[in-house]
Scaffold this motif. Structure first.
Motif, mmCIF file in Angstrom:
data_model
loop_
_atom_site.group_PDB
_atom_site.id
_atom_site.type_symbol
_atom_site.label_atom_id
_atom_site.label_comp_id
_atom_site.label_asym_id
_atom_site.label_seq_id
_atom_site.Cartn_x
_atom_site.Cartn_y
_atom_site.Cartn_z
ATOM 1 N N TYR A 134 -34.794 157.821 -8.508
ATOM 2 C CA TYR A 134 -34.021 156.768 -8.075
ATOM 3 C C TYR A 134 -34.478 156.190 -6.381
ATOM 4 C CZ TYR A 134 -31.066 157.499 -11.676
ATOM 5 O OH TYR A 134 -30.329 157.881 -12.925
ATOM 6 N N GLN A 135 -35.302 157.625 -5.810
ATOM 7 C CA GLN A 135 -35.859 157.368 -4.673
ATOM 8 C C GLN A 135 -37.293 158.078 -4.809
ATOM 9 O OE1 GLN A 135 -35.455 155.380 -1.802
ATOM 10 N NE2 GLN A 135 -33.812 154.664 -2.881
ATOM 11 N N CYS A 136 -38.487 157.669 -4.647
ATOM 12 C CA CYS A 136 -39.791 158.337 -4.854
ATOM 13 C C CYS A 136 -40.418 158.070 -3.677
ATOM 14 C CB CYS A 136 -40.521 157.710 -6.022
ATOM 15 S SG CYS A 136 -39.486 157.843 -7.593
ATOM 16 N N GLU A 137 -41.520 159.064 -3.426
ATOM 17 C CA GLU A 137 -42.287 158.928 -2.080
ATOM 18 C C GLU A 137 -43.731 159.615 -2.698
ATOM 19 O OE1 GLU A 137 -41.393 163.005 0.328
ATOM 20 O OE2 GLU A 137 -40.612 161.127 0.955
ATOM 21 N N GLU A 138 -44.704 158.960 -2.131
ATOM 22 C CA GLU A 138 -46.377 159.419 -2.686
ATOM 23 C C GLU A 138 -46.527 160.843 -2.278
ATOM 24 O OE1 GLU A 138 -50.767 158.120 -2.456
ATOM 25 O OE2 GLU A 138 -49.215 156.805 -1.088
ATOM 26 N N MET A 139 -47.200 161.471 -3.481
ATOM 27 C CA MET A 139 -47.326 163.042 -3.020
ATOM 28 C C MET A 139 -48.870 163.064 -2.839
ATOM 29 S SD MET A 139 -46.676 165.818 -5.997
ATOM 30 C CE MET A 139 -47.266 164.899 -7.349
ATOM 31 N N ASN A 140 -49.231 163.556 -1.873
ATOM 32 C CA ASN A 140 -50.629 163.878 -1.730
ATOM 33 C C ASN A 140 -51.182 165.065 -2.183
ATOM 34 O OD1 ASN A 140 -53.305 164.528 -0.597
ATOM 35 N ND2 ASN A 140 -52.753 163.606 1.251
ATOM 36 N N GLU A 141 -51.879 165.149 -3.625
ATOM 37 C CA GLU A 141 -52.011 166.229 -4.075
ATOM 38 C C GLU A 141 -53.260 167.060 -3.491
ATOM 39 O OE1 GLU A 141 -50.976 163.205 -7.205
ATOM 40 O OE2 GLU A 141 -52.251 163.383 -5.395
ATOM 41 N N CYS A 142 -54.209 166.517 -2.533
ATOM 42 C CA CYS A 142 -55.092 167.273 -1.925
ATOM 43 C C CYS A 142 -54.368 168.085 -0.963
ATOM 44 C CB CYS A 142 -55.990 166.173 -1.205
ATOM 45 S SG CYS A 142 -56.622 165.026 -2.565
ATOM 46 N N THR A 143 -53.559 167.746 -0.038
ATOM 47 C CA THR A 143 -53.218 168.424 1.016
ATOM 48 C C THR A 143 -52.213 169.587 0.191
ATOM 49 O OG1 THR A 143 -51.061 166.892 1.469
ATOM 50 C CG2 THR A 143 -53.278 166.759 2.780
ATOM 51 N N LEU A 144 -51.288 169.337 -0.868
ATOM 52 C CA LEU A 144 -50.662 170.162 -1.343
ATOM 53 C C LEU A 144 -51.403 171.200 -1.985
ATOM 54 C CD1 LEU A 144 -47.862 167.718 -2.601
ATOM 55 C CD2 LEU A 144 -47.631 169.420 -0.575
ATOM 56 N N GLY A 145 -52.537 171.215 -2.210
ATOM 57 C CA GLY A 145 -53.541 171.873 -3.152
ATOM 58 C C GLY A 145 -53.114 172.009 -4.697
ATOM 59 N N LEU A 146 -52.720 170.552 -5.255
ATOM 60 C CA LEU A 146 -52.421 170.502 -6.791
ATOM 61 C C LEU A 146 -53.605 169.712 -7.158
ATOM 62 C CD1 LEU A 146 -48.873 168.990 -6.360
ATOM 63 C CD2 LEU A 146 -49.501 171.252 -6.625
ATOM 64 N N ASP A 147 -54.725 169.651 -6.361
ATOM 65 C CA ASP A 147 -55.884 169.263 -7.226
ATOM 66 C C ASP A 147 -56.771 170.275 -7.681
ATOM 67 O OD1 ASP A 147 -58.438 169.438 -5.414
ATOM 68 O OD2 ASP A 147 -56.613 169.636 -4.320
ATOM 69 N N ASP A 148 -57.722 170.023 -8.694
ATOM 70 C CA ASP A 148 -58.549 170.715 -9.358
ATOM 71 C C ASP A 148 -60.072 170.326 -9.065
ATOM 72 O OD1 ASP A 148 -58.297 168.622 -11.165
ATOM 73 O OD2 ASP A 148 -58.182 169.700 -12.596
ATOM 74 N N CYS A 149 -60.238 169.674 -8.002
ATOM 75 C CA CYS A 149 -61.815 169.455 -7.611
ATOM 76 C C CYS A 149 -62.433 170.494 -7.053
ATOM 77 C CB CYS A 149 -61.705 168.440 -6.379
ATOM 78 S SG CYS A 149 -60.776 166.862 -6.948
ATOM 79 N N SER A 150 -63.630 170.514 -7.686
ATOM 80 C CA SER A 150 -64.555 171.603 -7.342
ATOM 81 C C SER A 150 -65.076 171.637 -5.709
ATOM 82 C CB SER A 150 -65.598 171.934 -8.169
ATOM 83 O OG SER A 150 -66.495 170.810 -8.049
ATOM 84 N N GLN A 151 -65.192 170.365 -5.283
ATOM 85 C CA GLN A 151 -65.768 170.358 -3.671
ATOM 86 C C GLN A 151 -64.774 169.475 -2.961
ATOM 87 O OE1 GLN A 151 -69.807 169.018 -3.903
ATOM 88 N NE2 GLN A 151 -70.548 170.974 -4.684
#
Length: 721
Positions: free
Chosen positions: A491-508
Motif C-alpha cells: 500500500y506504501q512502497c519505496e525503492e530498495m537499493n540492493e547495492c548498498t544493502l548488500g543484496l546484489d550478487d555482482c562479482s565486481q
C-alpha cells in the motif's frame, strides 16, 4: 397433525423463552419438530443458553471517541450476512416508529453520501425481527442493528414461518441484521440523542474460520417435504445448490457431509411402530402436514433419511460423494409426498439414473445397508449420526436446534437458505488467496483491484506502469505486493537499493537502477552472464597462475602440463611423472627417473646390471646385453684376450656408448630448442604479419638470427654495425 413442541414463541422473533423446557427431548412430542421457522423452524427448543449456539459478528465503533472500540453482535437467521466482508456506515435511529413495526417514510434511511451507507438502529419489541429489517430495507437502510429490550446474553433472531403474514418476507430481506445487548445499544442511542456523529463498522471477517485451502461443510437436514414452508425451502435448496456443490466437491475445494437429526421414540406419547424404525430406536424429527399424514407416516421419513445415509456412505467409499447431491436433488423433484411418490420405488428409479460405474452394485449395497428395519438392534450409520451431534455439543458448538442447519468449518450458518448466500459463507471459509474462481465472481464480492487507488502507485509517470504495486483480488478484499526492487506493505512502497544493502550478487561493481540493479566490470574484464566478470585474456597476467601451459576462456584460465608432467591438485603447478616408479618405462633392467626440463627432454634413462651394458644397436638405448655379446658385436672374441685387456675394451666401449648417447641427446636437445625458437619467433612475427599469411623467408631467418644473438648475450645492433 399431532401435538406441537412445548415452546412459547415470542412475538418479536420466534425465540424460545427462558421458561421453555430445559431438555431438548422434553420439547419433542409426537410429530414435534425443530426447525428454522414456526413449529418446524424459527423455534428454539429447550434452554437456548445451554443448547443453542449463537453465531456472532464484530462491531467496531469509530465515532464518538468515548465509545471507540470493539463490540459483539448476534447474526440474524435471515437476510444476507456479509460473511468474509465488512460494512462501514453512519448509524441512524428513527425519531418515531422506534421499533420499526410500521413502514418508514420513503427514503428515511437513504444516505446523502453514496460512499457512507446508513445503518438503522431499531429497538426490539412488538413485531417480528424480520418485519423490522424489511421496513428498514424499504426505507434505504444498508443494514439493521436491533437493540435488545432486556438484560440477557445475545440471542439469535430467527424466522416465524408459521405466521403467514410474514412468511413471504423471507425472500424479500437482502440486508444483514444483527442484535446487540441492551447496555451497548443504550449507549449508541444516547450518543445519537446528543446529536453526535456515530460511525460504526460491521465485520463478518472472522465469523467463519478460514484455516486452509479446503472448506469442510455439512448440512443437517431431512427428506420430509410435507412439513410446511421450511421443508419446501430445503427441497428447493437441494435442487438449486446441487450443481455448485458438486463442482466444489469434484475439484477438491470442499468436503461436504450430510447429517440427519434423529430422536428416540417416546412410547408413552406416540405409536413407535408408526413413527420409528428398529423398535423405536430411531425416529425422524418433524411432522407431516394434514392431509398427507393420513397417507404417509413419519416412519417413511426416517426410512428415506436412513436410505440417504446409506447412499452417501457407498458413494464416499466409491470416491463419488458429489453424486449424493444429484440423488437428493432428483428425489426432491420427483419423489414428493403430495404426489404420492415418496418411498423406496421412486428412490430406486433415481438411483438407476445416477452416473455411477455399477448401478446394480449401488442398489444391492443400499439394500444391504437398509437391512431389516423392524429388528430391535443398533444400526452403525444411524448411531454415527447421533454421535456426530453429541460430539458437536461436547466440543462447545451447541446442539443442532434448527432444521435445516448448515455448518461451515464448525460454525453454524445464519441467513437465507439460498445458494448465493450460502456460497458467500463457504467462500469466507477459505484461507485468503486459496479461494476458487467462483468465489471472485461479481455479485458475490467486489473486485477492489478495479479501484486505481487500491494499491501503491509509483508517482513517477515514466515508471508507474511497470514499477507500481500489483493487486490480487481475494474474496475477503485484496492483497497488494510491492514491485520487484521496492520494499513496503504494497500500500506504501519505496525503492530498495540492493547495492548498498548488500543484496546484489555482482562479482565486481553494482549499479542501482529503478526496481533493481545491474552489474558492471572493471577495465580489462568482460561480463559473463548477468553478474560475473572475467579477464578478457586470463593468461595475460602471470601466465594465468599456471606453471607451464595456460588456456584462456570466458570462464577464466585453465592450466595444463607438458609431456612427462601431471597437473597438481592446486590446478596450477606441475609435478614430474616418475615413470620408473609407476612402471611405465621401457628399460630392460635399470630405470633412472629424470626431470624433462633438466635432461634435455628425457623423461628417464636406462642402465644395466653388472656384467651388462647398454646395447648400442637399440636406438633408444633401453635394452641391455652382456659384455661378451657387446665385444662380439665389435669383432672381438672374449676368449683370446687377457682379462685386463677385456676390461679395457669394455671400458672403451662404454666410453664410446656414452659419447654416442651424449651426441644423440645433444642432437635431440638442439632439435627441441629449435622448435621452441620457432614458436617464439612466430609469436613475435604475429604482431606484424597476419597469422594466416606465410611470412617472408628472409624475414624469418633474420628474426631467428636476432633471437639467437639475443639469447647469446650479444647486442644485435652492434653486430650489424
Amino acid at each position: 397433525v399431532g401435538p406441537r413442541p412445548l415452546v412459547r414463541e415470542l412475538r418479536d422473533g420466534g425465540m424460545a423463552d427462558s421458561t421453555a423446557p430445559t431438555a431438548l427431548e422434553d420439547a419433542e412430542g409426537c410429530g414435534g419438530a425443530v426447525g428454522r421457522a414456526g413449529t418446524f423452524g424459527g423455534v428454539q427448543v429447550g434452554d437456548a443458553r445451554s443448547h443453542f449456539n449463537v453465531e456472532t459478528n464484530a462491531i467496531y465503533v469509530q465515532e464518538p471517541a468515548e465509545l471507540r472500540g470493539d463490540y459483539e453482535a448476534a447474526i440474524g437467521d435471515f437476510g444476507v450476512p456479509l460473511y468474509g466482508g465488512e460494512l462501514a456506515g453512519k448509524l441512524v435511529a428513527p425519531q418515531t416508529n422506534e421499533k420499526g413495526c410500521e413502514s418508514f417514510g420513503s427514503g428515511s434511511f437513504y444516505s446523502e453520501d453514496p460512499n457512507v451507507p446508513t445503518i438503522a438502529l431499531i429497538d426490539r419489541g412488538d413485531c417480528y425481527f424480520i418485519e423490522k429489517a424489511f421496513h428498514a430495507q424499504q426505507a434505504g437502510a444498508a443494514a439493521v442493528v436491533v437493540v435488545d429490550d432486556r438484560v440477557e446474553p445475545l440471542i439469535t433472531m430467527s424466522n416465524p414461518e408459521d405466521e403467514s403474514s410474514v412468511r413471504d418476507l423471507i425472500n424479500e430481506v437482502t440486508i444483514p441484521t444483527v442484535l446487540v445487548m441492551k447496555e451497548f445499544g443504550e449507549q449508541l442511542k444516547e450518543a445519537l440523542r446528543s446529536r453526535q456523529n456515530v460511525l460504526i463498522e460491521l465485520s463478518w471477517m472472522e465469523s467463519i474460520s478460514h484455516p486452509d485451502d479446503r472448506v469442510e461443510w455439512e448440512m443437517w437436514t431431512t427428506s420430509n417435504d410435507a412439513c410446511g414452508p421450511s421443508c419446501d425451502q430445503q427441497a428447493s435448496f437441494k435442487v438449486n445448490a446441487a450443481r455448485v456443490a458438486m463442482q466444489l466437491e469434484k475439484k477438491g475445494y470442499a468436503k461436504f457431509t450430510p447429517h440427519y437429526k434423529i430422536r428416540r421414540c417416546k412410547p408413552q406419547n406416540e405409536d413407535c411402530d408408526r413413527s420409528c424404525i428398529h423398535n423405536g430406536r430411531y425416529c425422524a424429527v418433524g411432522h407431516i402436514d394434514y392431509p398427507f399424514n393420513e397417507t404417509f407416516a413419519e416412519r417413511e421419513i426416517i426410512l428415506e433419511n436412513k436410505r440417504q445415509v446409506c447412499m452417501f456412505d457407498y458413494l464416499q467409499k466409491a470416491e463419488m460423494p458429489d453424486m449424493w447431491w444429484k440423488y437428493v436433488a432428483g428425489y426432491a423433484e420427483n419423489c414428493k409426498i403430495e404426489d404420492g411418490n415418496f418411498g423406496d420405488a421412486c428412490s430406486s428409479r433415481i438411483m438407476q439414473g445416477l452416473n455411477v460405474p455399477n448401478t446394480d452394485d449401488l442398489l444391492q449395497s443400499v439394500r444391504e445397508c437398509m437391512g431389516n428395519t423392524r429388528e430391535d438392534k443398533l444400526h452403525p450409520l444411524l448411531e454415527l449420526e447421533i454421535e456426530a451431534e453429541n460430539d458437536r455439543f461436547n466440543a462447545g458448538h451447541g446442539r443442532i436446534v434448527l432444521l435445516p442447519t448448515l455448518v461451515v468449518n464448525t460454525e453454524q450458518y445464519r441467513g437465507r437458505l439460498e445458494m448465493g448466500s450460502v456460497l458467500r459463507a463457504i467462500c469466507s471459509g477459505f484461507e485468503e488467496t486459496t479461494e476458487p474462481a467462483m468465489c471472485l465472481q461479481k455479485g458475490l464480492q467486489v473486485n477492489e483491484c478495479d479501484d486505481d487507488n487500491a494499491c501503491w502507485k509509483n508517482p513517477d509517470p515514466e515508471l508507474s506502469e511497470e514499477h507500481s504495486s500489483s493487486c490480487l483480488d481475494t474474496f475477503r478484499g485484496h492483497i497488494c505486493t510491492c514491485p520487484k526492487g521496492y520494499i513496503g506493505d504494497g500500500y506504501q512502497c519505496e525503492e530498495m537499493n540492493e547495492c548498498t544493502l548488500g543484496l546484489d550478487d555482482c562479482s565486481q561493481k553494482c549499479v542501482n537502477t529503478p526496481g533493481g540493479y545491474m552489474c558492471e566490470c572493471h577495465p580489462g574484464f568482460e561480463k559473463v552472464g548477468e553478474t560475473q566478470c572475467v579477464l578478457r585474456d586470463s593468461c595475460a597476467v602471470d601466465n594465468g597462475g599456471c606453471e607451464q601451459t595456460c588456456h584462456s576462456s570466458a570462464h577464466g584460465s585453465t592450466c595444463s602440463c607438458k609431456e612427462g608432467y601431471n597437473l597438481s591438485g592446486d590446478g596450477r603447478t606441475c609435478q614430474d611423472i616418475d615413470e620408473c616408479k609407476i612402471g611405465t618405462d621401457e628399460c630392460d633392467q635399470i630405470c633412472i627417473n629424470t626431470t624433462p626440463r633438466e635432461s634435455a627432454g628425457f623423461k628417464y634413462v636406462c642402465g644395466c646390471e653388472p656384467g651388462y651394458t647398454l646395447d648400442i644397436s637399440d636406438p633408444m638405448l633401453r635394452k641391455c646385453t652382456s659384455n661378451e655379446n657387446m665385444l662380439r658385436k665389435w669383432g672381438i672374441e672374449p676368449k683370446k684376450h687377457h682379462a685386463q685387456a677385456t676390461v679395457l675394451e669394455i671400458a672403451l666401449m662404454t666410453v664410446v656408448s656414452v659419447v654416442i648417447v651424449f651426441c644423440v641427446g645433444y642432437a635431440y636437445y638442439k632439435w627441441r630448442l629449435k622448435r621452441v625458437w620457432d614458436k617464439e619467433i612466430r609469436s613475435i612475427l604475429s604482431e606484424y604479419v597476419p597469422l594466416d599469411e606465410k611470412p617472408d623467408t628472409n624475414l624469418l631467418a633474420e628474426a631467428m638470427q636476432k633471437e639467437s644473438q639475443k639469447r647469446s648475450g650479444v647486442d644485435p645492433v652492434n653486430v650489424q654495425t
